[in-house]
Design an enzyme around this catalytic site. Structure first.
Site, PDB file in Angstrom:
ATOM      1  N   CYS A 144       9.021  -2.336   1.213  1.00 55.79           N
ATOM      2  CA  CYS A 144       8.823  -2.743  -0.242  1.00 55.79           C
ATOM      3  C   CYS A 144       8.599  -0.933  -0.876  1.00 55.79           C
ATOM      4  CB  CYS A 144       7.813  -3.793  -0.502  1.00 55.79           C
ATOM      5  SG  CYS A 144       7.157  -3.235  -2.307  1.00 55.79           S
TER       6      CYS A 144
ATOM      7  N   CYS B 224       6.367  -1.043  -3.277  1.00 56.45           N
ATOM      8  CA  CYS B 224       4.950  -0.658  -3.326  1.00 56.45           C
ATOM      9  C   CYS B 224       4.826   0.763  -2.621  1.00 56.45           C
ATOM     10  CB  CYS B 224       4.378  -1.251  -2.554  1.00 56.45           C
ATOM     11  SG  CYS B 224       5.119  -3.281  -2.821  1.00 56.45           S
ATOM     12  N   ASP B 225       5.410   1.069  -2.024  1.00 56.73           N
ATOM     13  CA  ASP B 225       5.112   2.318  -1.091  1.00 56.73           C
ATOM     14  C   ASP B 225       6.371   4.005  -2.121  1.00 56.73           C
ATOM     15  OD1 ASP B 225       3.334   0.756   0.334  1.00 56.73           O
ATOM     16  OD2 ASP B 225       4.770   0.149   1.633  1.00 56.73           O
TER      17      ASP B 225
END
Ligand code: NDP
Length: 311
Positions: A133, A136-137
């Protein structure tokens, strides 16, 4: 056998938010949380984009808190997988092995799983350089070289997004042609930070405690090489977890449960009293916060259904 108001199958942000709302409405929901409870956030480390946590929160901690919050309001949990369901207009039936549970409404929040390549070090280094993701990261890889694996729209989108952070983004794809739409390919090609490495597969992820590089194999020349990166984003598609419901509920052409386009009951499926929320019905946003929002909608929709069908 008691017929409950609500059974919730699945315990990621969608299912647990539904449980919090249903429990606070005094509907005493039963959550069949699965052996691997908590969903995809259990596989991440720090979550920095869930509102309310100024300094971020660890994914598993966020899920533990959501679960405790649901329990505080009276939600009950079964820590096992639902093994069979019978979805019909009347009483909904869910089995956990040989034990049968009945409810007037059912909320499906079984999520989706990111497809993985199946390499041993890919799972071992998940959350320590390997991610599924970018939203997200990506932020954790500021000024670092990154790779994206895949040739679909997700891979193109992630490569472009990651170029905001990384010093360089390698897009590695096993073929010369792409599944991605032309506009997405053109955008990635025009990005000076993105370099395409084609006809190439990832053979292994390198690194002891965190990712230090990749071993690649060119399928045309059969040559292997090593590429230094600190992050690798696997973007080879997702599979919604709908096996349990196959043949019983309307699923779209990508395999996701179809929910209503009516604004008055966005979580409704084609079966009265059955609702779906989170990634099992969302191929587009796939964020913890959108999953939580849709879990809230599912609980409110179920609550309205119960109010309108009260004897
Ligand atoms: P896709 O199924 O479209 O693409 C998956 C890609 O991963 C393909 O290029 C495929 O290669 C590759 N792949 C699959 N398995 C492997 C493997 N084992 N090893 C190496 N490569 C592999 O998935 P996406 O997640 O990209 O997209 C899903 C849907 O979401 C699509 O409909 C897409 O259009 C949509 N989407 C739209 C966006 C937008 O419009 N902004 C953004 C993101 C997604 P191969 O081509 O060789 O099969």
């Amino acid at each position: 056998m008691d017929t409950r108001n609500i059974i919730i199958v699945g315990s990621g942000p969608a299912g647990l938010t539904a449980a919090i709302y249903a429990a606070r409405a005094n509907l005493k929901p039963l959550v069949i949380e699965g052996y691997q409870s908590g969903g995809q956030l259990m596989l991440t480390s720090e979550v920095e984009n869930f509102p309310g946590f100024e300094h971020g929160v660890m994914g598993p901690e966020l899920m533990k808190n959501m679960r405790a919050q649901a329990i505080r309001f009276g939600a009950e949990f079964i820590s096992a997988d639902a093994t069979k369901v019978e979805l019909q207009a009347g009483v909904k039936k869910v089995w956990v092995d040989k034990t049968e549970h009945h409810a007037k409404t059912l909320i499906i929040s079984t999520g989706a799983s990111a497809n993985l390549l199946g390499l041993k070090n890919e799972s071992r280094l998940m959350g320590r350089g390997v991610s599924t993701c970018a939203t997200c990261d990506g932020f954790f890889f500021r000024d670092k070289p990154i790779a994206v694996i895949g040739g679909g729209d997700s891979a193109m989108e992630e490569a472009n997004f990651l170029s905001r952070f990384g010093s360089k983004v390698y897009l590695i794809h096993r073929r010369e042609d792409f599944k991605a739409s032309q506009i997405m390919i053109d955008r990635a090609r025009a990005n000076p930070k993105v370099e395409f490495i084609l006809n190439t597969i990832l053979e292994d992820v390198l690194g002891e405690n965190e990712v230090t590089g990749l071993r690649l194999k060119n399928l045309k020349t059969q040559q292997t090489s090593e590429l230094k990166v600190e992050g690798v984003f696997v973007a080879i598609g997702h599979t919604p977890n709908t096996k349990l419901f196959a043949g019983q509920i309307t699923i779209d052409d990508k395999g996701y449960i179809r929910t209503s386009s009516e604004k008055t009951h966005v979580a409704a499926t084609n079966i009265p009293g059955v609702y779906a929320c989170g990634d099992v019905q969302d191929s587009r946003y796939r964020q913890a916060i959108t999953a939580a929002g849709s879990g809230c909608a599912a609980a409110l929709d179920a609550q309205h259904f119960l109010e309108n069908h009260e004897a």
